[in-house]
Design a protein around this motif. Structure first.
Motif, PDB file in Angstrom:
ATOM      1  N   ILE A  34       0.851  -1.200   0.000  1.00 30.14           N
ATOM      2  CA  ILE A  34       0.000   0.000   0.000  1.00 30.14           C
ATOM      3  C   ILE A  34       0.885   1.247   0.000  1.00 30.14           C
ATOM      4  N   LEU A  35       1.959   1.209   0.791  1.00 32.91           N
ATOM      5  CA  LEU A  35       2.848   2.373   0.886  1.00 32.91           C
ATOM      6  C   LEU A  35       3.595   2.645  -0.416  1.00 32.91           C
ATOM      7  N   SER A  36       3.847   1.591  -1.195  1.00 36.50           N
ATOM      8  CA  SER A  36       4.546   1.797  -2.470  1.00 36.50           C
ATOM      9  C   SER A  36       3.582   2.215  -3.568  1.00 36.50           C
ATOM     10  N   GLY A  37       2.295   2.124  -3.307  1.00 31.62           N
ATOM     11  CA  GLY A  37       1.319   2.444  -4.341  1.00 31.62           C
ATOM     12  C   GLY A  37       1.041   1.280  -5.288  1.00 31.62           C
TER      13      GLY A  37
ATOM     14  N   THR B  11      -0.604  -1.361  -4.646  1.00 32.92           N
ATOM     15  CA  THR B  11      -1.964  -1.821  -4.395  1.00 32.92           C
ATOM     16  C   THR B  11      -2.815  -0.666  -3.888  1.00 32.92           C
ATOM     17  N   GLN B  12      -4.023  -0.552  -4.417  1.00 39.34           N
ATOM     18  CA  GLN B  12      -5.003   0.420  -3.924  1.00 39.34           C
ATOM     19  C   GLN B  12      -5.756  -0.228  -2.755  1.00 39.34           C
TER      20      GLN B  12
ATOM     21  N   GLN C  64     -12.332   1.601   3.511  1.00 42.47           N
ATOM     22  CA  GLN C  64     -13.708   2.037   3.272  1.00 42.47           C
ATOM     23  C   GLN C  64     -14.709   0.963   3.704  1.00 42.47           C
TER      24      GLN C  64
ATOM     25  N   ARG D 180     -17.399   1.742   6.783  1.00 49.48           N
ATOM     26  CA  ARG D 180     -18.853   1.698   6.582  1.00 49.48           C
ATOM     27  C   ARG D 180     -19.511   0.669   7.488  1.00 49.48           C
TER      28      ARG D 180
ATOM     29  N   PRO E 151     -16.671  18.614  -2.418  1.00 51.14           N
ATOM     30  CA  PRO E 151     -16.810  18.777  -3.866  1.00 51.14           C
ATOM     31  C   PRO E 151     -16.799  17.401  -4.540  1.00 51.14           C
TER      32      PRO E 151
ATOM     33  N   THR F 239     -16.213   8.402   1.387  1.00 55.96           N
ATOM     34  CA  THR F 239     -15.344   8.621   0.231  1.00 55.96           C
ATOM     35  C   THR F 239     -14.216   7.591   0.226  1.00 55.96           C
ATOM     36  N   GLN F 240     -13.951   7.047  -0.951  1.00 56.79           N
ATOM     37  CA  GLN F 240     -12.788   6.159  -1.137  1.00 56.79           C
ATOM     38  C   GLN F 240     -11.577   7.022  -1.472  1.00 56.79           C
ATOM     39  N   ASP F 241     -10.561   6.976  -0.610  1.00 51.30           N
ATOM     40  CA  ASP F 241      -9.341   7.734  -0.902  1.00 51.30           C
ATOM     41  C   ASP F 241      -8.617   7.151  -2.111  1.00 51.30           C
ATOM     42  N   ILE F 242      -8.195   8.025  -3.031  1.00 50.93           N
ATOM     43  CA  ILE F 242      -7.317   7.580  -4.111  1.00 50.93           C
ATOM     44  C   ILE F 242      -6.056   8.430  -4.172  1.00 50.93           C
TER      45      ILE F 242
ATOM     46  N   GLN G 141      -2.500   6.410  -3.178  1.00 50.38           N
ATOM     47  CA  GLN G 141      -1.833   5.630  -4.220  1.00 50.38           C
ATOM     48  C   GLN G 141      -1.153   6.546  -5.242  1.00 50.38           C
TER      49      GLN G 141
ATOM     50  N   ALA H  81       1.974   7.956  -3.546  1.00 52.62           N
ATOM     51  CA  ALA H  81       2.981   6.921  -3.302  1.00 52.62           C
ATOM     52  C   ALA H  81       3.721   6.572  -4.592  1.00 52.62           C
ATOM     53  N   ARG H  82       2.977   6.466  -5.688  1.00 50.41           N
ATOM     54  CA  ARG H  82       3.611   6.120  -6.962  1.00 50.41           C
ATOM     55  C   ARG H  82       4.485   7.255  -7.478  1.00 50.41           C
TER      56      ARG H  82
ATOM     57  N   VAL I 269      -9.501  17.134  -3.131  1.00 52.05           N
ATOM     58  CA  VAL I 269     -10.115  16.748  -4.407  1.00 52.05           C
ATOM     59  C   VAL I 269      -9.001  16.235  -5.325  1.00 52.05           C
TER      60      VAL I 269
ATOM     61  N   ARG J 104      -8.331  15.745  -8.491  1.00 50.17           N
ATOM     62  CA  ARG J 104      -7.864  16.476  -9.661  1.00 50.17           C
ATOM     63  C   ARG J 104      -7.046  17.709  -9.258  1.00 50.17           C
TER      64      ARG J 104
END
Lengths: 259, 259
Positions: A22-25, A27-28, A33, A37, A212, B27-30, B33, B36-37, B156, B158
């Motif tokens: 996860i830390l290297s990116g 894997t998402q 979440q 939930r 947003p 919200t799903q964090d993106i 990743q 990290a990349r 956000v 973007r």
């Protein structure tokens, strides 16, 4: 005459994601979440998430810090059979107990793999901190476990989810935080901020926020969200949020009620 | 004759995600990743991620803890115009400096919104900790900022990505950690664990790991991954991983080289 029982204070939880991937990116993460939930629906609020590498001292120190500060700690990752799966012995060390074969889990996994295939690597998955209670899973059989207030689960989402299904009944149910959302398209946060703050002041028991969004089709806008346990206050806040948006010349759209 | 310069030690970073919407699962964090990349490609290793709520004391304390422990701290979230956007004043307090109007940012945002529409909420977005250097963004104009080793960005995706694009040249470039991956279908980690550990022992400069996967079409298997900066060691490890899988009767499949 007896008074109704005082509501039990809602427990608070931390999620500890253990894994270099996860830390290297590479894997998402999608476990946070899911857990947030499902725990929210039980009335258990996630108040912190940490992602840390597969480094023993870091795991031990973080487990001990979080278990002291939160009612529950849910860990994901690092309980497979390979050399980099070190969560289980690290949790044993955090609790100061031996890491030893768990008889029932050994029998289950030996039955699954067959005696000839139940190699040293697979035996690791049936080795638990002394006193841990296994969390079964219907997918891979190899258990997670609970020790104290720490729940140790797999990182693979399908397996983690099966473990959480098994664990859930033992967590209890509390007054859940409910949420209402009203969406406004083609409005920015800056136009809504003053009105939103006024609604927040009028509803001190709720937690108001604005987020947003951008739809896959490119439409943009803001989700106004109110959270709390007071159903009546949530309903008046929803009406106030709708009026705020309508007053700015846009159509208020009720969002999904789920967390 | 001069020796080649010593390699600069690669910086380490933490990501701090500030936002109730991630902790509630709304919200799903993106962003993690993405960061990290992109940081990994610069040779900057992300060593910890935290997700915390919009609570002032928590933000101030966590910023101060992380900036002391890491070379860089990247925050996302909480810099919009609404009352729950408190990251910027909290970072000012963490650094012990005033939170004050930033002239250039005020001019830019006033030009964007027009004098009549540049309300108090929007002025918040041009109010920065004293000494902060704005991080411009081409999407919403409202800036992020860098103060000390802390880089404060939008939530956000973007907008955060546009800010990172602007920030990236100032971060430097270091020897990146490279990664090779070999995938095995229809094999479990338990069958691979012993061989993988032997390859790890033979390549002490590398970090070997195994990650179960499930394809969207239901095919399952394990990704064996080696990470490090020594290109020659990575290549011999890749060959050893291929031989391990082939020796178990499966076809080794080279994975994508990118992190």
């Amino acid at each position: 005459m007896s008074n109704p029982p005082s509501p039990v204070p809602a427990p608070i939880a931390a999620i500890l994601v253990i894994g270099n991937e996860i830390l290297s990116g590479r894997t998402q993460d999608i476990n946070v979440q899911f857990l947030a939930r499902r725990l929210g629906a039980l009335g258990i609020a996630v108040r912190e998430v940490r992602v840390i590498p597969d480094v023993a001292d870091t795991i031990i120190g973080t487990v001990n810090e979080l278990r002291a500060r939160f009612d529950h700690v849910f860990t994901t990752g690092g309980i497979g059979p390979t050399h980099d799966d070190i969560t289980s012995p690290c949790v044993a060390e955090a609790f100061g107990v031996p890491w030893e074969p768990h008889d029932e889990s050994m029998r289950q996994l030996e039955a699954l793999f067959g005696p000839g295939e139940f190699n040293a690597a697979r035996r690791r998955m049936a080795t638990l901190p002394r006193g841990a209670v296994p969390i079964p899973n219907s997918v891979s059989v190899a258990p997670g476990f609970t020790i104290g207030n720490v729940h140790v689960m797999a990182g693979v989402p399908r397996i983690m989810q099966a473990m959480f299904d098994a664990l859930e009944p033992s967590l209890g149910r509390f007054e859940p935080v409910r949420m209402v959302a009203v969406h406004a398209e083609r409005l920015g946060e800056g136009a809504l901020a003053e009105g939103l703050e006024a609604i927040q002041h009028a509803h001190p028991s709720l937690d108001l926020g604005s987020y947003p969004f951008e739809r896959p089709d490119g439409r943009r806008g803001v989700a106004l969200v109110a959270k709390g346990t007071d159903q009546a206050a949530l309903e008046t806040a929803r009406q106030a949020l709708r009026a705020l948006i309508a007053g700015l010349g846009r159509e208020p759209i009720d969002g999904e009620p789920a967390p």
